[in-house]
Write a protein that holds these residues in place. Sequence first.
Motif, PDB file in Angstrom:
ATOM      1  N   HIS A   1      14.539   4.474-105.515  1.00 18.88           N
ATOM      2  CA  HIS A   1      14.680   4.503-106.925  1.00 18.88           C
ATOM      3  C   HIS A   1      14.172   2.827-107.266  1.00 18.88           C
ATOM      4  O   HIS A   1      13.705   2.611-108.314  1.00 18.88           O
ATOM      5  CB  HIS A   1      16.300   4.580-107.440  1.00 18.88           C
TER       6      HIS A   1
ATOM      7  N   LEU B   1       7.139   1.234-111.981  1.00 21.66           N
ATOM      8  CA  LEU B   1       7.207   1.149-113.212  1.00 21.66           C
ATOM      9  C   LEU B   1       6.858  -0.151-113.935  1.00 21.66           C
ATOM     10  O   LEU B   1       5.888  -0.170-114.676  1.00 21.66           O
ATOM     11  CB  LEU B   1       8.411   1.565-113.973  1.00 21.66           C
TER      12      LEU B   1
ATOM     13  N   ARG C   1       7.056   1.755-123.720  1.00 19.45           N
ATOM     14  CA  ARG C   1       7.623   2.597-122.686  1.00 19.45           C
ATOM     15  C   ARG C   1       8.081   3.823-123.665  1.00 19.45           C
ATOM     16  O   ARG C   1       9.136   3.446-124.223  1.00 19.45           O
ATOM     17  CB  ARG C   1       8.592   2.036-121.890  1.00 19.45           C
TER      18      ARG C   1
ATOM     19  N   ASP D   1       2.352  10.685-112.317  1.00 18.73           N
ATOM     20  CA  ASP D   1       1.752  11.829-111.626  1.00 18.73           C
ATOM     21  C   ASP D   1       2.978  11.880-110.453  1.00 18.73           C
ATOM     22  O   ASP D   1       3.063  10.844-109.716  1.00 18.73           O
ATOM     23  CB  ASP D   1       0.452  12.102-110.908  1.00 18.73           C
ATOM     24  N   HIS D   2       3.603  13.102-110.300  1.00 16.73           N
ATOM     25  CA  HIS D   2       4.443  13.174-109.107  1.00 16.73           C
ATOM     26  C   HIS D   2       5.550  12.067-108.748  1.00 16.73           C
ATOM     27  O   HIS D   2       5.798  11.405-107.830  1.00 16.73           O
ATOM     28  CB  HIS D   2       3.757  13.539-107.961  1.00 16.73           C
TER      29      HIS D   2
ATOM     30  N   LYS E   1       8.596  11.537-109.528  1.00 19.07           N
ATOM     31  CA  LYS E   1       9.826  11.903-108.813  1.00 19.07           C
ATOM     32  C   LYS E   1       9.765  11.942-107.272  1.00 19.07           C
ATOM     33  O   LYS E   1      10.677  11.565-106.524  1.00 19.07           O
ATOM     34  CB  LYS E   1      10.319  13.557-109.046  1.00 19.07           C
TER      35      LYS E   1
ATOM     36  N   ASP F   1      11.188   1.733-109.786  1.00 20.18           N
ATOM     37  CA  ASP F   1      11.326   0.898-110.837  1.00 20.18           C
ATOM     38  C   ASP F   1      10.281  -0.173-110.471  1.00 20.18           C
ATOM     39  O   ASP F   1       9.643  -0.444-111.635  1.00 20.18           O
ATOM     40  CB  ASP F   1      12.675   0.110-110.739  1.00 20.18           C
TER      41      ASP F   1
ATOM     42  N   ASN G   1      10.333   8.495-106.255  1.00 16.21           N
ATOM     43  CA  ASN G   1      11.558   7.971-106.062  1.00 16.21           C
ATOM     44  C   ASN G   1      12.126   8.721-104.726  1.00 16.21           C
ATOM     45  O   ASN G   1      12.747   8.018-104.212  1.00 16.21           O
ATOM     46  CB  ASN G   1      12.275   8.784-107.183  1.00 16.21           C
TER      47      ASN G   1
HETATM   48  N1  LIG Z   1      12.982   4.676-110.787  1.00 17.65           N
HETATM   49  C1  LIG Z   1      13.129   5.320-111.851  1.00 17.65           C
HETATM   50  N2  LIG Z   1      12.778   6.696-111.879  1.00 17.65           N
HETATM   51  C2  LIG Z   1      12.914   6.976-113.300  1.00 17.65           C
HETATM   52  C3  LIG Z   1      13.024   6.105-114.452  1.00 17.65           C
HETATM   53  N3  LIG Z   1      13.184   6.947-115.613  1.00 17.65           N
HETATM   54  C4  LIG Z   1      12.853   8.270-115.156  1.00 17.65           C
HETATM   55  N4  LIG Z   1      12.724   8.368-113.887  1.00 17.65           N
HETATM   56  C5  LIG Z   1      12.488   9.472-112.791  1.00 17.65           C
HETATM   57  O1  LIG Z   1      11.176   9.955-113.041  1.00 17.65           O
HETATM   58  C6  LIG Z   1      11.099  11.386-112.597  1.00 17.65           C
HETATM   59  C7  LIG Z   1      10.385  12.355-113.409  1.00 17.65           C
HETATM   60  O2  LIG Z   1      10.239  13.286-112.895  1.00 17.65           O
HETATM   61  P1  LIG Z   1       9.445  14.608-113.182  1.00 17.65           P
HETATM   62  O3  LIG Z   1       9.751  14.842-114.761  1.00 17.65           O
HETATM   63  O4  LIG Z   1       9.925  15.779-112.495  1.00 17.65           O
HETATM   64  O5  LIG Z   1       7.991  14.289-113.239  1.00 17.65           O
HETATM   65  P2  LIG Z   1       6.910  14.236-111.892  1.00 17.65           P
HETATM   66  O6  LIG Z   1       7.698  13.939-110.968  1.00 17.65           O
HETATM   67  O7  LIG Z   1       6.258  12.655-112.596  1.00 17.65           O
HETATM   68  O8  LIG Z   1       5.939  15.210-112.338  1.00 17.65           O
HETATM   69  P3  LIG Z   1       4.678  15.197-113.201  1.00 17.65           P
HETATM   70  O9  LIG Z   1       4.954  14.547-114.465  1.00 17.65           O
HETATM   71  O10 LIG Z   1       4.562  16.729-113.384  1.00 17.65           O
HETATM   72  O11 LIG Z   1       3.355  14.680-112.419  1.00 17.65           O
HETATM   73  C8  LIG Z   1      12.459  11.845-112.551  1.00 17.65           C
HETATM   74  O12 LIG Z   1      12.940  12.012-111.387  1.00 17.65           O
HETATM   75  C9  LIG Z   1      13.292  10.567-113.341  1.00 17.65           C
HETATM   76  O13 LIG Z   1      14.538  10.509-112.533  1.00 17.65           O
HETATM   77  C10 LIG Z   1      13.204   4.861-114.098  1.00 17.65           C
HETATM   78  O14 LIG Z   1      13.420   3.948-115.223  1.00 17.65           O
HETATM   79  N5  LIG Z   1      13.211   4.553-112.787  1.00 17.65           N
END
Ligand SMILES: Nc1nc2c(ncn2[C@@H]2O[C@H](COP(=O)(O)OP(=O)(O)OP(=O)(O)O)[C@@H](O)[C@H]2O)c(=O)[nH]1
Length: 325
Positions: free
Chosen positions: A190, A197, A216, A179-180, A182, A194, A185
Motif C-alpha cells: 500500500h 499516486l 484528485r 490501470d490495474h 489494485k 501511495d 498495491n
Molecule cells: N495505496 C492506495 N491505494 C488506494 C488509494 N485509494 C484507492 N486505492 C486502491 O485502488 C484500488 C482500485 O482498484 P480497482 O477499482 O479494482 O481498479 P484497478 O485495479 O485500478 O483496475 P482498473 O481501474 O479496472 O484498471 C483499490 O485496491 C483501492 O484500495 C490510496 O489512497 N492509496
Amino acid sequence: MTHPTMPAPADGDVASQLARDIDAAIAQHLAWTHRVLRCALLHQTPPGDICADNAHEQCELGKWLAHAPAPLQLHNAELLNEIRREHMAMHAAVAGLWAAGARTDPNRVQQALSGFERHQRHLVSALERLKTAVLSNLLTCDPLTQLPLRHRLPEQFGALRAQANRRGEAVYALLLDLDHFKAINDTHGHAAGDAVLREVAQRLRACTRQGEPLLRYGGEEFLLLFTATDRAHAHRTADRMLAAVSGQPVRYQGEEIAVSASAGLARHHDETGKSLENLLQRSDEALYRAKRAGRRRWMESEIARPGRCDQARPPRQGRAPSVTA
Ligand SMILES: Nc1nc2c(ncn2[C@@H]2O[C@H](COP(=O)(O)OP(=O)(O)OP(=O)(O)O)[C@@H](O)[C@H]2O)c(=O)[nH]1
C-alpha cells in the motif's frame, strides 16, 4: 477502476501539525520580543540573536522559515515570502536600536521602534493568515497528493467557462484512472501505491497550465478541466497527460513500478446548456469505454446534442506510448 468516490477524508495530521507549528512560531516570536524590550529598558548588551547581522537566521522562526515544510512551499509560497520579508525587516529595525550612536539620538530610537512595531504587526498578521490558509487546505486538499478535492469544482468550472468564452475556446474534461492499480498495491504494498499516486499527481501537475483545475477525483482517479482551441488541441492534451503518467516507471525503494492510465475526454457544450454534471458523466462513460477497449488509451465522448446520443459517431481514441520499464 473505481466509480468516482471521494478519497478517504484527510486525517488532518499534517495540516494540524503545521497549524500548531505556526502557533508555536508566533509564541516564540513574542517571547523574543519581550527579551528585546527587556534588554533595551535595562540597557543590557543584547545577545547575538537580537542584534547580530544574521539575527533573522538565528532565531527559531528564522530557522523554521528556512526549511518551511513542502506543503507550505507548494500552496503558500507568496505568503511565505511576505513573512520572510517582514521577519528580516523587523530584525533589521531591532538591530538599528543598538547601532552605534543610535541610543543617544531620540529620533533614531523612535525610527527604529516604529519600524520594529510596524514589521512585527505585519509579521504576526501574515503568520495568522498562513495558519488560516493551512486549515482551509486541510478541508479542500488531498493530504497524499496535495491536489485539491472536489469542493470548489463548480466554482472552478464557472471561471474556466468564462475564460473559454472570452478566448473563443471550449472547456474539456479529462477523467484519468490508473490501470490495474489494485495489482500495484497487492504486489508492492500500500505504501508503494501511495508513492505512485504522489508521483503521478506530480507528473500531471507538471503538464497542466495555470488556472486549469487538476483534482484528485477518487482513489486512483484524477480529473483535469482545461480549455482548448479545437478538438485536435484537446486530443494533444489527452495524449500528453497519458504519456506523462506512463512515460517512465515510478521508482520506489529500489523497485521500478510500471504505471499506465486510461482516460475519458469530453467537451462541454455551452449551446446545449448541459451542466458540469453532464460533462463529468460523459467523461466517465468515455473512460469506461477506454477501460473496456484494453486500457492505456483515452476515448472521447461524442457531441451530446439533443436527440443524438454519444455513441452516434465512432469514438475517437488515442493510445499512450509504451512504458520503457
Ligand atoms: N495505496 C492506495 N491505494 C488506494 C488509494 N485509494 C484507492 N486505492 C486502491 O485502488 C484500488 C482500485 O482498484 P480497482 O477499482 O479494482 O481498479 P484497478 O485495479 O485500478 O483496475 P482498473 O481501474 O479496472 O484498471 C483499490 O485496491 C483501492 O484500495 C490510496 O489512497 N492509496
